[in-house]
Write a protein that holds these residues in place. Sequence first.
Motif, PDB file in Angstrom:
ATOM      1  N   MET C 132       0.871  -1.182   0.000  1.00  0.00           N
ATOM      2  CA  MET C 132       0.000   0.000   0.000  1.00  0.00           C
ATOM      3  C   MET C 132       0.912   1.236   0.000  1.00  0.00           C
ATOM      4  SD  MET C 132      -2.669  -1.968   0.545  1.00  0.00           S
ATOM      5  CE  MET C 132      -4.049  -0.854   0.740  1.00  0.00           C
ATOM      6  N   TYR C 133       0.315   2.442   0.045  1.00  0.00           N
ATOM      7  CA  TYR C 133       1.128   3.658  -0.073  1.00  0.00           C
ATOM      8  C   TYR C 133       2.147   3.800   1.063  1.00  0.00           C
ATOM      9  CZ  TYR C 133      -3.031   4.990  -2.808  1.00  0.00           C
ATOM     10  OH  TYR C 133      -4.078   5.016  -3.689  1.00  0.00           O
ATOM     11  N   ASP C 134       1.671   3.682   2.296  1.00  0.00           N
ATOM     12  CA  ASP C 134       2.560   3.844   3.453  1.00  0.00           C
ATOM     13  C   ASP C 134       1.888   3.212   4.670  1.00  0.00           C
ATOM     14  OD1 ASP C 134       0.566   5.624   4.192  1.00  0.00           O
ATOM     15  OD2 ASP C 134       1.948   7.036   5.105  1.00  0.00           O
ATOM     16  N   GLY C 135       2.543   3.311   5.819  1.00  0.00           N
ATOM     17  CA  GLY C 135       2.015   2.673   7.017  1.00  0.00           C
ATOM     18  C   GLY C 135       0.718   3.270   7.506  1.00  0.00           C
ATOM     19  N   THR C 136       0.525   4.560   7.304  1.00  0.00           N
ATOM     20  CA  THR C 136      -0.706   5.187   7.803  1.00  0.00           C
ATOM     21  C   THR C 136      -1.913   4.723   6.981  1.00  0.00           C
ATOM     22  OG1 THR C 136      -0.612   7.177   6.388  1.00  0.00           O
ATOM     23  CG2 THR C 136       0.589   7.265   8.457  1.00  0.00           C
ATOM     24  N   THR C 137      -1.771   4.754   5.653  1.00  0.00           N
ATOM     25  CA  THR C 137      -2.904   4.351   4.808  1.00  0.00           C
ATOM     26  C   THR C 137      -3.119   2.842   4.879  1.00  0.00           C
ATOM     27  OG1 THR C 137      -1.453   4.314   2.881  1.00  0.00           O
ATOM     28  CG2 THR C 137      -2.719   6.311   3.227  1.00  0.00           C
ATOM     29  N   ALA C 138      -2.033   2.077   5.089  1.00  0.00           N
ATOM     30  CA  ALA C 138      -2.190   0.623   5.220  1.00  0.00           C
ATOM     31  C   ALA C 138      -3.037   0.310   6.458  1.00  0.00           C
ATOM     32  CB  ALA C 138      -0.831  -0.064   5.314  1.00  0.00           C
ATOM     33  N   TRP C 255       1.154 -13.617  18.012  1.00  0.00           N
ATOM     34  CA  TRP C 255       0.191 -13.001  18.939  1.00  0.00           C
ATOM     35  C   TRP C 255      -1.243 -13.392  18.592  1.00  0.00           C
ATOM     36  CZ3 TRP C 255       2.055 -11.578  23.271  1.00  0.00           C
ATOM     37  CH2 TRP C 255       3.222 -10.826  23.405  1.00  0.00           C
ATOM     38  N   GLY C 256      -1.438 -14.033  17.442  1.00  0.00           N
ATOM     39  CA  GLY C 256      -2.785 -14.431  17.046  1.00  0.00           C
ATOM     40  C   GLY C 256      -3.542 -13.358  16.279  1.00  0.00           C
ATOM     41  N   ALA C 257      -2.801 -12.411  15.704  1.00  0.00           N
ATOM     42  CA  ALA C 257      -3.460 -11.336  14.954  1.00  0.00           C
ATOM     43  C   ALA C 257      -4.045 -11.865  13.649  1.00  0.00           C
ATOM     44  CB  ALA C 257      -2.470 -10.212  14.658  1.00  0.00           C
ATOM     45  N   ASP C 258      -5.087 -11.187  13.167  1.00  0.00           N
ATOM     46  CA  ASP C 258      -5.687 -11.528  11.881  1.00  0.00           C
ATOM     47  C   ASP C 258      -5.080 -10.707  10.758  1.00  0.00           C
ATOM     48  OD1 ASP C 258      -8.111 -13.201  12.878  1.00  0.00           O
ATOM     49  OD2 ASP C 258      -8.061 -11.417  14.147  1.00  0.00           O
ATOM     50  N   ILE C 259      -4.708  -9.475  11.090  1.00  0.00           N
ATOM     51  CA  ILE C 259      -4.141  -8.560  10.100  1.00  0.00           C
ATOM     52  C   ILE C 259      -2.915  -7.885  10.713  1.00  0.00           C
ATOM     53  CG2 ILE C 259      -4.571  -6.525   8.632  1.00  0.00           C
ATOM     54  CD1 ILE C 259      -7.567  -7.061   8.906  1.00  0.00           C
ATOM     55  N   ALA C 260      -1.841  -7.772   9.925  1.00  0.00           N
ATOM     56  CA  ALA C 260      -0.681  -6.980  10.343  1.00  0.00           C
ATOM     57  C   ALA C 260      -0.495  -5.893   9.306  1.00  0.00           C
ATOM     58  CB  ALA C 260       0.565  -7.841  10.418  1.00  0.00           C
ATOM     59  N   CYS C 261      -0.148  -4.692   9.771  1.00  0.00           N
ATOM     60  CA  CYS C 261       0.043  -3.595   8.835  1.00  0.00           C
ATOM     61  C   CYS C 261       1.056  -2.628   9.415  1.00  0.00           C
ATOM     62  CB  CYS C 261      -1.285  -2.868   8.598  1.00  0.00           C
ATOM     63  SG  CYS C 261      -2.037  -2.259  10.114  1.00  0.00           S
ATOM     64  N   SER C 272      13.922  10.363   2.930  1.00  0.00           N
ATOM     65  CA  SER C 272      13.345  11.271   1.910  1.00  0.00           C
ATOM     66  C   SER C 272      12.277  12.232   2.422  1.00  0.00           C
ATOM     67  CB  SER C 272      12.756  10.467   0.751  1.00  0.00           C
ATOM     68  OG  SER C 272      13.782  10.020  -0.081  1.00  0.00           O
ATOM     69  N   TYR C 273      12.452  12.757   3.611  1.00  0.00           N
ATOM     70  CA  TYR C 273      11.550  13.782   4.137  1.00  0.00           C
ATOM     71  C   TYR C 273      10.082  13.341   4.081  1.00  0.00           C
ATOM     72  CZ  TYR C 273      10.392  18.567   5.516  1.00  0.00           C
ATOM     73  OH  TYR C 273       9.968  19.687   6.201  1.00  0.00           O
ATOM     74  N   GLY C 274       9.864  12.023   4.221  1.00  0.00           N
ATOM     75  CA  GLY C 274       8.473  11.570   4.366  1.00  0.00           C
ATOM     76  C   GLY C 274       7.952  10.664   3.266  1.00  0.00           C
ATOM     77  N   GLY C 275       8.694  10.442   2.201  1.00  0.00           N
ATOM     78  CA  GLY C 275       8.193   9.515   1.194  1.00  0.00           C
ATOM     79  C   GLY C 275       8.957   9.602  -0.108  1.00  0.00           C
ATOM     80  N   PRO C 276       8.816   8.622  -0.973  1.00  0.00           N
ATOM     81  CA  PRO C 276       7.907   7.483  -0.879  1.00  0.00           C
ATOM     82  C   PRO C 276       8.394   6.383   0.056  1.00  0.00           C
ATOM     83  CG  PRO C 276       9.158   7.384  -2.926  1.00  0.00           C
ATOM     84  CD  PRO C 276       9.504   8.680  -2.265  1.00  0.00           C
ATOM     85  N   TYR C 277       7.428   5.817   0.820  1.00  0.00           N
ATOM     86  CA  TYR C 277       7.658   4.661   1.662  1.00  0.00           C
ATOM     87  C   TYR C 277       6.815   3.510   1.127  1.00  0.00           C
ATOM     88  CZ  TYR C 277       9.480   8.135   5.023  1.00  0.00           C
ATOM     89  OH  TYR C 277      10.172   9.145   5.640  1.00  0.00           O
ATOM     90  N   LEU C 278       6.525   2.596   1.993  1.00  0.00           N
ATOM     91  CA  LEU C 278       5.735   1.444   1.572  1.00  0.00           C
ATOM     92  C   LEU C 278       4.922   0.965   2.759  1.00  0.00           C
ATOM     93  CD1 LEU C 278       7.393  -1.686  -0.047  1.00  0.00           C
ATOM     94  CD2 LEU C 278       5.880  -1.868   1.868  1.00  0.00           C
ATOM     95  N   GLY C 279       3.629   0.782   2.558  1.00  0.00           N
ATOM     96  CA  GLY C 279       2.797   0.219   3.615  1.00  0.00           C
ATOM     97  C   GLY C 279       2.619  -1.264   3.357  1.00  0.00           C
ATOM     98  N   TYR C 280       2.855  -2.080   4.376  1.00  0.00           N
ATOM     99  CA  TYR C 280       2.623  -3.515   4.162  1.00  0.00           C
ATOM    100  C   TYR C 280       1.292  -3.898   4.783  1.00  0.00           C
ATOM    101  CZ  TYR C 280       3.948  -4.470   9.002  1.00  0.00           C
ATOM    102  OH  TYR C 280       3.977  -4.502  10.378  1.00  0.00           O
TER     103      TYR C 280
END
Lengths: 120, 494, 455
Positions: C132-138, C255-261, C272-280
């Motif tokens: 995804m775009y980054d950790g926040t949007t993921a 931990w038994g999580a269903d989703i990790a992000c 790079s002053y904030g991006g581009p990064y990567l959301g997993y």
Amino acid sequence: MIKYSKTHEYVKVEGEYGYIGVSDYAQKELGNVVYVDMPEVGDELEAGEDFGAIESVKAASDLIAPVSGEVVEINEALEENPRLVNADAMANWIVKVKIADPAELDSLMDEAQYAEYIRK
Amino acid sequence: MNKKLYDKLIFELSHPGRKGYSLPDNGLGDTAHGTDKAAALGASLLRSEKPDLPEADELTVVRHYNNMSTNNFGVDTGFYPLGSCTMKYNPKINEEMASHPGFASMHPAVGQAAQGNLEMYWNLQNALSEIGGMSEFTLNPFAGAHGELTGLMTIRAYHESRGDTKRCKVIVPDSAHGTNPASAAVAGLEVVEVKSRPDGTVDVDDLRPLLDDTVAAMMMTNPNTLGLFEKNIPEIARLVHQAGALMYYDGANLNPMLGVARPGDMGFDVMHINLHKTFSTPHGGGGPGSGPVGVRKGLEQFLPNPRVIRHTAADGKVTFRLTGDGKALGQVSAWLGNFAVQARALAYILSLGSEGLMEAGPLATLNANYIKEQLKDDYLLPIETVCKHEFVFDGLKDKSTGVTTLNVAKRLLDYGFHAPTIYFPLLFHESLMIEPTETESPETLDRFIEVMHAIAREARENPEAVISAPHETPISHPDDTEAALNPKTTYIKD
Amino acid sequence: MHKYFPHTAQDIRRMLATCGVESLADLYADVPEELRMKAPYALGKGKSETEIRRYFNALASKNAPVEACFAGAGVYDHAVPATVSSLAGRSEFLTAYTPYQPEISQGTLQYIFEYQTIMSRLTGLDVSNASMYDGTTATAEAMLMAIAAGKKRRRILVSATLNPRVRAVVDTYAHYHGVPLETIPQKDGVTDLSALEQMLQAHADVAGVILAEPNYYGIVEDFSGVADMVHARKALLILNCVAADLATLRTPGEWGADIACGDAQSLGLPMSYGGPYLGYLCATKALMRKMPGRIVGQTTDAEGRRCFVLTLQAREQHIRREKATSNICSNQGLMTLCVAAYVALHGANGLREIAYRGHQMALYLLDRMTAEGGCCLKYAGKPFLNEFLLKLDVDAQEFIDYALREEKILAGVAVDGDCLLMAATEMQTKDDADRLAKAYGRYLNIAKEHKAARQ
């Protein structure tokens, strides 16, 4: 008795129960079915509302309940082999419901009407 | 492009004990520093097993990915006429500027101490405002779809600020890309489709009855998905504004408007731009992109936080500040968006300057019409008119051969071209959407035209050769059904 | 013509004739006169490469120089190997579009498949999307995914210890999407699990619970029993984790999580002053078809060769339109290549060694800072990996500004006025930590003198 909806679901009525699936026409339009998203036993379907989805490689379509009722059984064979829908859509129903209001069946099409509907 | 498949995965090259890294000496030696202030990380908080990850030396890694890259086709490899994607040349100087050490190593929390970065952001948003005919742009959205979402949220924030809470619909033409309705749904808006006329433009008579006080916005591209200019745009904007709604410009098709007309002057209130289309930043196999959102005067305060503002002191000293506004729609990113992508777009705008930008749109349009005019004898052109940057054929003219648009697309790969966009827009059954962009030479276009004619000839004389294509690619006819039926999304050793 | 445009005047004349028009303006005859631009853009003359370099150099020189970075808060200063930057610059990768034509995109599809495998193994969950775009949007997308899976359940509970920048983006998506969002309070710097239990009991419509590991204060939280508690109420457990730490810390899967992000910037991407990064975004197999974004799958071609394609596309916006889980129609392609190459170079041992170095430096830094007096660990007695929160006797932002000015060191990120969030990696040296601690000692005196002068 088999009745059809305009969104190509059928309901095969046996006593107070109905077997809901997609029509042969619908399975042909979708192509190779790869997944059927089914509700759970105990869920209440409401006529006209979606209760799941059916997916092929390049298309997806919501499943719209032709009648209201409680899901009493799901066709678990479709979880293993969704292509059964392509093999025989009428035999491979998706959910079995306990029909809540038989009057709802009156607004659906019978086979002749449905044949005419898809011919257009 | 190498036509032989390089089929290794990094997991298959892994060899226990090898490594491709070295770490700097931090001066602390090997001694573990304990502390009585924090609890130790106990075993229950650590993972029970080491993850199974590849182990490889540096050259193995370099060769692996380089070999893999030879199975890929990019703009630098050949012509990429992918409609609605604006695959123009990605200049090399842009890359150099994006990795400038003065920016690339900067932690975003430096904030206002990075005056140069903020000035860059401001200069780019200012240039985009000039090009879009807008008052201010936010560069925070990460991609076109993210820009759409941000733009629609901006519109909702505007309506909410006036206490107008019943506007829950967004009108979208039936020819629109699937992202438009998806963005509307994520933004909590209901989608209402307006019909297209036979020429693909919005049917104003169909639009009129849809407009009432529950409509938040009308979302359009111009030129539209068929590459046709919406001539009725002043009338559409008037009707939409009369109903109290805002006009949203999806910048997917902005490229041919460079040097010709500005969305702001067409009556649009909010717009987004895909920097990876119109402003030449590379697509990177899917991303990163950037989707700045611009607004007309009076809507600036609804843009997402943080905003970059230019401040001039009494003594004339200019500084750039990070600000937030309580009326803003909120935040759509942690920081200021994809900064390195923004740097590339600014380098492109600087290189072109006003004169180059004025040339870009008309040349893109010329290239598209040049192809269209020469292929319409063999390919079905549903709408016979001057197009803008792109146009759509409804497959081959001769429908008796059994050769589909998909077949034509795959056959093009054999001739060393990327395929056009296929089966979009949904207005036609056999859509084949071609967008050449302005950076392609007439010789490249001539060769493409020649090949498209050759394929049409093959379709008549030897259809099987086209239907069974591609023949000269690293792989052919991958089994999509198998992939979807029994998904294998991670590597599992046989 | 500009150097990016190949057309000569003669070319243009010939092409216009082919199109049956006389001038370029004729191609725009359908654009109403009143809409056309009356003057060229006010953007100045085009610049040569040399002038562009000078322009960017001049901008870079206006930035405060940073010699060492102890700031984290979701973005970490790790070394980016030359190999990674070089591979990401390969133009076959860089200038390709989304791999719609698998026959000529095996390179892109292959590295995304490698990336998915790596993230799945790091998180301990079955499936990863193509990013995804980054950790926040993921994280926001993980919330939407939980709602899509929850059918009629829509409520989301979020821990107060989640990174506030992630929370801000989640809030935005929730507000416009009409998602009821509630904050699980924190107690001594960690999620108050008994409060979580009460909230789960109080609401029958909880679709998902979002927790963070490590949390915003750097604390590694103990989530024993949480998954059972959440699942008992038919909700999903979503963990937001720092990607680089996943090689070391107990995984979302464990931990038994269903989703990790979360954000994978820490795996080889420049700050790079904030991006581009990567959301997993990773999930259990049961949720695979509810995942947003692209997914690459393995298959075979007509000749039986193993190959890769974009799969499960029926979930996506171009088919589902307004019924899609998400509006995303791309991924961070090139950044997933960077992550794959970075992890290939480091392996599990390298990632763990880097995590250890960060831990070692963080402990040293904590000792040095507290030795100066005038500060203490805000949440004492809690375990951390490479990031911790100090409570200062002075204003944190003012000290950050001072350290940047005097020592060219970014001391951290200010939290709640008087707290300083500090992170360490393999990049800082003992000397950097010593210099920063001494600067703090000096700053305490300066602040004391200022206070005395004011009184």
